[in-house]
Design an enzyme around this catalytic site. Sequence first.
Site, PDB file in Angstrom:
ATOM      1  N   THR A 275       0.865  -1.065   0.126  1.00  0.00           N
ATOM      2  CA  THR A 275      -0.132   0.177   0.088  1.00  0.00           C
ATOM      3  C   THR A 275       0.696   1.204   0.181  1.00  0.00           C
ATOM      4  OG1 THR A 275      -1.417  -1.247   1.399  1.00  0.00           O
ATOM      5  CG2 THR A 275      -1.969   1.174   1.309  1.00  0.00           C
TER       6      THR A 275
ATOM      7  N   ARG B 112     -11.224 -10.167  -2.654  1.00  0.00           N
ATOM      8  CA  ARG B 112     -10.917  -9.934  -1.255  1.00  0.00           C
ATOM      9  C   ARG B 112     -10.489  -8.229  -1.056  1.00  0.00           C
ATOM     10  NH1 ARG B 112      -5.705  -7.250   0.439  1.00  0.00           N
ATOM     11  NH2 ARG B 112      -5.227  -8.172   2.565  1.00  0.00           N
ATOM     12  N   VAL B 113     -10.743  -7.765   0.162  1.00  0.00           N
ATOM     13  CA  VAL B 113     -10.522  -6.629   0.609  1.00  0.00           C
ATOM     14  C   VAL B 113      -9.887  -6.427   1.978  1.00  0.00           C
ATOM     15  CG1 VAL B 113     -11.585  -4.365   1.023  1.00  0.00           C
ATOM     16  CG2 VAL B 113     -12.649  -5.594  -0.834  1.00  0.00           C
ATOM     17  N   GLY B 114      -8.568  -5.881   1.729  1.00  0.00           N
ATOM     18  CA  GLY B 114      -7.881  -5.646   3.313  1.00  0.00           C
ATOM     19  C   GLY B 114      -8.411  -4.225   3.620  1.00  0.00           C
TER      20      GLY B 114
ATOM     21  N   THR C 292      -0.274   0.642   6.502  1.00  0.00           N
ATOM     22  CA  THR C 292       0.219  -0.208   5.604  1.00  0.00           C
ATOM     23  C   THR C 292       0.664  -1.534   6.233  1.00  0.00           C
ATOM     24  OG1 THR C 292       2.000  -0.552   3.945  1.00  0.00           O
ATOM     25  CG2 THR C 292       2.430   1.167   5.658  1.00  0.00           C
ATOM     26  N   GLY C 293       0.549  -2.491   5.401  1.00  0.00           N
ATOM     27  CA  GLY C 293       0.790  -3.824   6.174  1.00  0.00           C
ATOM     28  C   GLY C 293       0.040  -5.105   5.662  1.00  0.00           C
ATOM     29  N   HIS C 294       0.012  -5.845   6.624  1.00  0.00           N
ATOM     30  CA  HIS C 294      -1.162  -7.111   6.631  1.00  0.00           C
ATOM     31  C   HIS C 294      -2.600  -6.658   6.928  1.00  0.00           C
ATOM     32  CE1 HIS C 294      -2.849 -11.242   7.757  1.00  0.00           C
ATOM     33  NE2 HIS C 294      -2.302 -11.207   6.487  1.00  0.00           N
TER      34      HIS C 294
END
Length: 327
Positions: free
Chosen positions: A188, A216-218, A239-241
């Site tokens: 991101t 899939r949406v994070g 940002t990240g997992h």
Amino acid sequence: MTDSSTFEPVVVIHGGAWAIPDKLSSASVDGVCSAARTGYDVLRRGGTAVDAVEASVRSMEDCPAFDAGTGSVLNTKGEVEMDSVIMDGRRLQCGSVACVQNIKNPVSLARAVMEKTDHTLLVGKGANEFAEEIGIQTVPTDSLVTDDAREEWLQFMKFKTTVNVLFRSRAEQTALPSTVCDTVGHDTVGAVALDKFGNTAAATSTGGITAKRPGRVGDSPIVGAGAYADNESGAVSTTGHGESITKVCLAREVTHLMETGLAAQVASETALQKMAARVQGSGGVVTVSKDGGIGKHFTTERMAWAWIKEGKLHYGLECGENFVINL
């Protein structure tokens, strides 16, 4: 509105928190520095915080070094699905898009959702139909995907690798097939800003994660997870997992900690520590407080970041780095 002489404009940028390989390190740092300059120029000319974060994120969406807009990655069907959010801290206005396709600058579409609809989130086909209604042109999928991203997709599909590999350190990746470890796998981008009027804003954008399940949406387009802005506390982009960030509402957690009196840097570190403890997740944040305090922290191996205040550009990639340029 606060007197215009009260606040020193600030912009803070991230280009993704993950195990950034050496071959992308220079381009990532150059990209966040360019984005910071772009956003700061907007603020210096009297533009709003919302204008600044949109301009900064558009700059990174146009840069193939980042997974956002141009540079986006492919899902298991070989398609591009992008997410973005923007938030105005004045009245908590926000707009998001998720799983949108064939849009060069999703952050601008998210801003249009905020300003031209009564909604806060549009997804998939509906988001694309809205883009067409307001005259945002679609672009071919091929124009958004680099050769490296295609190679990465082929490798991830071959080895059935999960999204989690992208957030492991380079040392942890040694047990994986070398072809997977050499893939690009980026994350991101985001920006936060404080303008001269004392208004805050945040924006985040992503092209997803390689070989993700379609649909899939994070965290990125989720208000309170991927970004949050409130003039009473500050602004945050994460940002990240994504799954971990969503579980703890990371962006809102940082602003909540600032509301309790913690400085932007301390709030950023504390929130990421909580995420690691509660859900074993890694990531990063950039933060600006309502009074112009700056925070940036990450628990991944690297995060490209930059910020500008009082005519000085600060940037780095590794923990402890803080290079400075007088503009």
